[in-house]
Design a protein around this motif. Sequence first.
Motif, PDB file in Angstrom:
ATOM      1  N   ILE A   1       0.849  -1.198   0.000  1.00 19.58           N
ATOM      2  CA  ILE A   1       0.000   0.000   0.000  1.00 19.58           C
ATOM      3  C   ILE A   1       0.881   1.243   0.000  1.00 19.58           C
ATOM      4  O   ILE A   1       1.779   1.377   0.832  1.00 19.58           O
ATOM      5  CB  ILE A   1      -0.921   0.030   1.232  1.00 19.58           C
ATOM      6  CG1 ILE A   1      -1.836  -1.191   1.250  1.00 19.58           C
ATOM      7  CG2 ILE A   1      -1.751   1.308   1.252  1.00 19.58           C
ATOM      8  CD1 ILE A   1      -2.663  -1.305   2.528  1.00 19.58           C
ATOM      9  N   ASN A   2       0.610   2.146  -0.925  1.00 20.81           N
ATOM     10  CA  ASN A   2       1.202   3.478  -0.899  1.00 20.81           C
ATOM     11  C   ASN A   2       0.237   4.362  -0.109  1.00 20.81           C
ATOM     12  O   ASN A   2      -0.806   4.781  -0.624  1.00 20.81           O
ATOM     13  CB  ASN A   2       1.405   4.009  -2.318  1.00 20.81           C
ATOM     14  CG  ASN A   2       2.113   5.354  -2.341  1.00 20.81           C
ATOM     15  OD1 ASN A   2       1.846   6.225  -1.508  1.00 20.81           O
ATOM     16  ND2 ASN A   2       3.000   5.536  -3.306  1.00 20.81           N
ATOM     17  N   TYR A   3       0.570   4.628   1.147  1.00 16.86           N
ATOM     18  CA  TYR A   3      -0.367   5.316   2.035  1.00 16.86           C
ATOM     19  C   TYR A   3      -0.610   6.767   1.631  1.00 16.86           C
ATOM     20  O   TYR A   3      -1.678   7.318   1.905  1.00 16.86           O
ATOM     21  CB  TYR A   3       0.131   5.232   3.483  1.00 16.86           C
ATOM     22  CG  TYR A   3      -0.104   3.890   4.099  1.00 16.86           C
ATOM     23  CD1 TYR A   3      -1.329   3.573   4.684  1.00 16.86           C
ATOM     24  CD2 TYR A   3       0.884   2.910   4.077  1.00 16.86           C
ATOM     25  CE1 TYR A   3      -1.552   2.329   5.244  1.00 16.86           C
ATOM     26  CE2 TYR A   3       0.668   1.659   4.634  1.00 16.86           C
ATOM     27  CZ  TYR A   3      -0.556   1.374   5.217  1.00 16.86           C
ATOM     28  OH  TYR A   3      -0.786   0.127   5.766  1.00 16.86           O
ATOM     29  N   ASP A   4       0.356   7.394   0.989  1.00 13.38           N
ATOM     30  CA  ASP A   4       0.137   8.768   0.528  1.00 13.38           C
ATOM     31  C   ASP A   4      -1.004   8.827  -0.478  1.00 13.38           C
ATOM     32  O   ASP A   4      -1.887   9.690  -0.403  1.00 13.38           O
ATOM     33  CB  ASP A   4       1.422   9.326  -0.106  1.00 13.38           C
ATOM     34  CG  ASP A   4       2.516   9.562   0.921  1.00 13.38           C
ATOM     35  OD1 ASP A   4       2.167   9.716   2.118  1.00 13.38           O
ATOM     36  OD2 ASP A   4       3.698   9.592   0.545  1.00 13.38           O
ATOM     37  N   ILE A   5      -1.000   7.877  -1.413  1.00 15.47           N
ATOM     38  CA  ILE A   5      -2.055   7.845  -2.437  1.00 15.47           C
ATOM     39  C   ILE A   5      -3.385   7.432  -1.826  1.00 15.47           C
ATOM     40  O   ILE A   5      -4.427   8.054  -2.078  1.00 15.47           O
ATOM     41  CB  ILE A   5      -1.668   6.884  -3.577  1.00 15.47           C
ATOM     42  CG1 ILE A   5      -0.408   7.391  -4.295  1.00 15.47           C
ATOM     43  CG2 ILE A   5      -2.822   6.734  -4.564  1.00 15.47           C
ATOM     44  CD1 ILE A   5       0.112   6.440  -5.359  1.00 15.47           C
ATOM     45  N   LEU A   6      -3.371   6.356  -1.007  1.00 14.34           N
ATOM     46  CA  LEU A   6      -4.621   5.844  -0.448  1.00 14.34           C
ATOM     47  C   LEU A   6      -5.279   6.864   0.478  1.00 14.34           C
ATOM     48  O   LEU A   6      -6.501   7.086   0.403  1.00 14.34           O
ATOM     49  CB  LEU A   6      -4.363   4.539   0.296  1.00 14.34           C
ATOM     50  CG  LEU A   6      -5.597   3.860   0.920  1.00 14.34           C
ATOM     51  CD1 LEU A   6      -6.674   3.618  -0.134  1.00 14.34           C
ATOM     52  CD2 LEU A   6      -5.211   2.556   1.604  1.00 14.34           C
ATOM     53  N   ASN A   7      -4.510   7.487   1.367  1.00 11.87           N
ATOM     54  CA  ASN A   7      -5.086   8.479   2.278  1.00 11.87           C
ATOM     55  C   ASN A   7      -5.653   9.678   1.526  1.00 11.87           C
ATOM     56  O   ASN A   7      -6.686  10.237   1.913  1.00 11.87           O
ATOM     57  CB  ASN A   7      -4.028   8.938   3.287  1.00 11.87           C
ATOM     58  CG  ASN A   7      -3.743   7.882   4.345  1.00 11.87           C
ATOM     59  OD1 ASN A   7      -4.631   7.126   4.730  1.00 11.87           O
ATOM     60  ND2 ASN A   7      -2.509   7.815   4.809  1.00 11.87           N
TER      61      ASN A   7
END
Length: 463
Positions: free
Chosen positions: A360-366
Amino acid sequence: MNAGSIKINTGDIDFIINRIVEAERLPKQQYIDRELSNISSSISAYAQILELLHQMKDLVESFRQKKAFSARNINTSDKNVLAILTNDAVEAKYSINVLQLAQKHKIISNLVSKKEKFGPGIVQIQLNQKQFSIKVRPNSKLTDIMEQINKSDNNPGIQSSIINEIKGQRLLIASNISGEENVITIKVNTHFRNSLNKLNYHNHVQKGTSTKLKEGTNLSMIQVQQARNSKATIDGITTISNPENIIENSIFGVKFILKSTTKENEPETEVEVTHNEKKVLKSIEELVESYNQLYKKLKAFEEFNPKTGKSGVLASDNVIRNINSNFKSLFSSKIESDNKEIQSLTELGITTTRQGTLEINYDILNKQLKTNFNKLSNFFNGNQGFLRRTENTIENMMKITGAIRVREKSLMKKNHRLLDEQLTLDHRMKALEKRTRAKFTLMQNATNKMEYQLSGMINMMSR
């Protein structure tokens, strides 16, 4: 002259027979044992795969059925109002002005001597539209009347108590139910000089919440707390009122518990309903972790281990290739819908690593959770959304006609066949042992006969 014995010991015969039988058994027995061990390991591996698939399916169903995207957070700006979510509330912000809190009606008698006697007579008490009566006996005390009120089977919700003071005592009667309709009325039927008349109360006798209590007079009971509803305004437009300090059904999915009134020059209470992004993020993380556990287990079952020099129990297994292929297709395919901005996991920052697991790329998901929350809901929860397609993919793998179950059935049939071969081998080895022992017995008998004849010839020649 003596002849040497050529007799073979029984122990030696048994040893020779066992070696002959074991030599005949060994190749076939090794094959059966090896194949049964491989089957057992394979069936155990498939059971572990099915368990992980089942766990992943449960997570998907929970994600979908618990409606993670419908979950909301609610916050209030102060302690005047407690807001509770009761259903799928709409994301919004409200201003609450608490004008007054609901109260329970309370009345109290004037001060009377502790020795004062009451009765006989009938005291009829009414709360809203419900009423009950108590029969007061002659020379009753104020405490006797209190007990009769509290113990009456027909009491609709009234509580009485005695307040003791230096100069005497008072009877306090209160409603257990708040609201302006729940007013107490007391009508006494007795002789006009009887002290029981001091318990009369009609709502018009005293109004308001401020009263001056009288001592030693024949006045009726006095109101000390007015019965009233709670009142509040929402966004300065809608006025709501309720018998309790709980307001429901005014805003769908939100229940307000009023704690205190809004003071003059005090800002109104801000209540904000927002999406529960953390709950959705947690559900996505659990789903990704569940797949990664499955993938690592599949890889361990098929890859070569350089430390042991052995391949996994399911090396080159078509079932594992089939599972990996199905998931790869699921993760890379687009979800066709009206939502053109989010159609694949990649657009949510969820991609496949070089090792084959998901990350998971958290920057994109968030960012997507904050800016496109409703579109994420459509991507995951639509009729042909990602969760439904994942569930269908796993169900196809686990069903009776799926590759895993078919392979398990094939292995079970082979297992039964090998067990039959083991029985056949055991029977054949018993027969071989029996034949071999019979031959040795014949040989031993012939040897004994020859030894006897030779001994006789030697004895004759010696004479």
